[in-house]
Write a protein that holds these residues in place. Sequence first.
Motif, PDB file in Angstrom:
ATOM      1  N   VAL A 196      51.098 -51.092 -85.617  1.00  0.00           N
ATOM      2  CA  VAL A 196      52.215 -50.267 -84.605  1.00  0.00           C
ATOM      3  C   VAL A 196      51.290 -49.433 -83.625  1.00  0.00           C
ATOM      4  O   VAL A 196      50.463 -48.571 -84.019  1.00  0.00           O
ATOM      5  CB  VAL A 196      53.398 -49.607 -85.286  1.00  0.00           C
ATOM      6  N   LEU A 197      51.507 -49.443 -82.290  1.00  0.00           N
ATOM      7  CA  LEU A 197      51.031 -48.814 -81.432  1.00  0.00           C
ATOM      8  C   LEU A 197      52.013 -48.205 -80.585  1.00  0.00           C
ATOM      9  O   LEU A 197      53.086 -48.818 -80.028  1.00  0.00           O
ATOM     10  CB  LEU A 197      50.326 -49.588 -80.272  1.00  0.00           C
ATOM     11  N   VAL A 198      52.215 -46.755 -80.455  1.00  0.00           N
ATOM     12  CA  VAL A 198      53.235 -46.164 -79.704  1.00  0.00           C
ATOM     13  C   VAL A 198      52.500 -45.593 -78.639  1.00  0.00           C
ATOM     14  O   VAL A 198      51.604 -44.754 -78.508  1.00  0.00           O
ATOM     15  CB  VAL A 198      54.010 -45.048 -80.409  1.00  0.00           C
ATOM     16  N   TYR A 199      53.397 -45.808 -77.251  1.00  0.00           N
ATOM     17  CA  TYR A 199      52.882 -45.270 -76.187  1.00  0.00           C
ATOM     18  C   TYR A 199      53.610 -44.161 -75.541  1.00  0.00           C
ATOM     19  O   TYR A 199      54.952 -44.542 -75.608  1.00  0.00           O
ATOM     20  CB  TYR A 199      52.602 -46.190 -75.225  1.00  0.00           C
ATOM     21  N   ALA A 200      53.264 -43.053 -75.045  1.00  0.00           N
ATOM     22  CA  ALA A 200      54.162 -41.978 -74.651  1.00  0.00           C
ATOM     23  C   ALA A 200      53.515 -41.138 -73.540  1.00  0.00           C
ATOM     24  O   ALA A 200      52.324 -40.848 -73.649  1.00  0.00           O
ATOM     25  CB  ALA A 200      54.795 -41.016 -75.760  1.00  0.00           C
ATOM     26  N   THR A 201      54.539 -40.634 -72.770  1.00  0.00           N
ATOM     27  CA  THR A 201      54.171 -39.780 -71.755  1.00  0.00           C
ATOM     28  C   THR A 201      55.166 -38.860 -71.257  1.00  0.00           C
ATOM     29  O   THR A 201      56.279 -39.105 -71.498  1.00  0.00           O
ATOM     30  CB  THR A 201      53.589 -40.712 -70.394  1.00  0.00           C
ATOM     31  N   CYS A 202      54.892 -37.516 -71.264  1.00  0.00           N
ATOM     32  CA  CYS A 202      55.879 -36.456 -70.822  1.00  0.00           C
ATOM     33  C   CYS A 202      56.200 -36.581 -69.421  1.00  0.00           C
ATOM     34  O   CYS A 202      56.100 -35.624 -68.580  1.00  0.00           O
ATOM     35  CB  CYS A 202      55.629 -35.228 -71.302  1.00  0.00           C
ATOM     36  N   SER A 203      56.280 -37.742 -68.729  1.00  0.00           N
ATOM     37  CA  SER A 203      56.421 -38.069 -67.304  1.00  0.00           C
ATOM     38  C   SER A 203      57.706 -38.532 -66.905  1.00  0.00           C
ATOM     39  O   SER A 203      58.299 -39.316 -67.570  1.00  0.00           O
ATOM     40  CB  SER A 203      55.137 -38.707 -66.725  1.00  0.00           C
ATOM     41  N   LEU A 204      58.144 -38.245 -65.699  1.00  0.00           N
ATOM     42  CA  LEU A 204      59.387 -38.977 -65.120  1.00  0.00           C
ATOM     43  C   LEU A 204      58.995 -39.859 -64.032  1.00  0.00           C
ATOM     44  O   LEU A 204      59.950 -40.267 -63.279  1.00  0.00           O
ATOM     45  CB  LEU A 204      60.384 -37.841 -64.496  1.00  0.00           C
ATOM     46  N   GLU A 205      57.726 -40.222 -64.088  1.00  0.00           N
ATOM     47  CA  GLU A 205      57.455 -41.319 -62.986  1.00  0.00           C
ATOM     48  C   GLU A 205      57.396 -42.801 -63.459  1.00  0.00           C
ATOM     49  O   GLU A 205      56.352 -42.806 -64.507  1.00  0.00           O
ATOM     50  CB  GLU A 205      55.924 -40.816 -62.416  1.00  0.00           C
ATOM     51  N   PRO A 206      57.820 -43.670 -63.171  1.00  0.00           N
ATOM     52  CA  PRO A 206      57.897 -44.957 -63.791  1.00  0.00           C
ATOM     53  C   PRO A 206      56.549 -45.670 -63.706  1.00  0.00           C
ATOM     54  O   PRO A 206      56.301 -46.449 -64.825  1.00  0.00           O
ATOM     55  CB  PRO A 206      59.010 -45.761 -62.923  1.00  0.00           C
TER      56      PRO A 206
END
Length: 420
Positions: free
Chosen positions: A345-355
């Motif tokens: 499994v690869l989980v990608y995350a950002t704390c951004s509100l930009e698409p």
Amino acid sequence: MARAGEPLGTAARRAALRLLDAVLRRGEPLEAALAQATRALHGGPDRGLAHAIAAETLRRLPDLDALIDSATRQRLPDDAKARFALRIALVQALSLGTPPHAAISTVLPLVDGGPRKLVHGVFGTLMRNGATLPEVPMLPGTVAARWLAHWGEEATAAAARAIAAPPPIDLTLRDPAWQGIDAPMLMPGHRRVPAGSDVAALPGFDEGAWWVQDIAASLPARLIGRGTGVALDLCAAPGGKTLQLAAQGWNVTAVEVSESRAARLLANRERTRLSFDLAIADVRHWQPAAPAQAVLVDAPCSATGIFRRHPDVLYRATDAIVADMALLQRQILTRAAGWVTPGGVLVYATCSLEPEEGEAQIEAFLADHADYAIEAPHTDDLPAGIVAHERGWVRTLPGALSADGGCDGFFIARLRRASA
């Protein structure tokens, strides 16, 4: 340190001015600028006051500037010291409860050799006219326009409401069964305490029973779940997700390029007594010893999703910064894709509100990596009130969990690599 003849408290206001200048003129993060801006202050309370003034000014900046502009014949330049001094005086008097005479007397020395009469006159005029700040702050114009286009009126209005005050503090528990704090729980292994709580004085701090982590920030590691294999946490600092993975049973290697940021991760490792390895390296040039069953890409980003806690991001996250971050994310994500074992499994995350840093990033990744597919979360993976998008990813927008105190803006996608 106060200068001879200055009113008591002027030094803290001078430090607040340095902080605002660092953010608004030089584009520095507020927290990163704090040590240098407050170096002349000898007491913790003065440092705290300088930080509080600067942060509240950034929460209210468009409304403060509108008041200033309403009382001046010619608009003061954005970087004029007189404007900065007025912002600091007004935010104290109108938002922080400082008596007006103290608010103005402690900022006038900041414009020595400059337009002291103008600053005093504008402030006096606004006070006599009963100036107030709106209950719901105005967002910076470029940010409001961008979010309106991406997320619509409801989410943009919710963002304006959310920036009005610091949010509650979330704790992720090392052991979900721990009962040492009597506080609201949005999902197992989580507690929420009021904003402004003295974190170090809370039960369980010395024992490492928990760490501070917004509920939204806890979701990427929750989507990986429990395991006993190898997990990589890339771009790991400040380390909340690393601690989660270790607490969930994984054999974790955390990778962080910044030695100073990694220091906080190591301090939390010592406090919680959780085990993980740490590599100080740039992920773009680092190579793991072997593929991993789970890889978490907590990618560097514009951080616009954490604006409730860090209002300075709204003035630093320009279109150019978002584009630069999107390029860096693509490089890291592409490299990390080769480090996942088949079936892993690869989980990608950002704390951004930009698409560009979320939805668009994953769409482009999937187009280039036929061996990966989105794996939607289960109902138990998410707190009540947050649901996965129909495409399977998770997007937390302003307004999410608002009845319970809200959450940060995040984008999260769980990707499963095809089995060999």
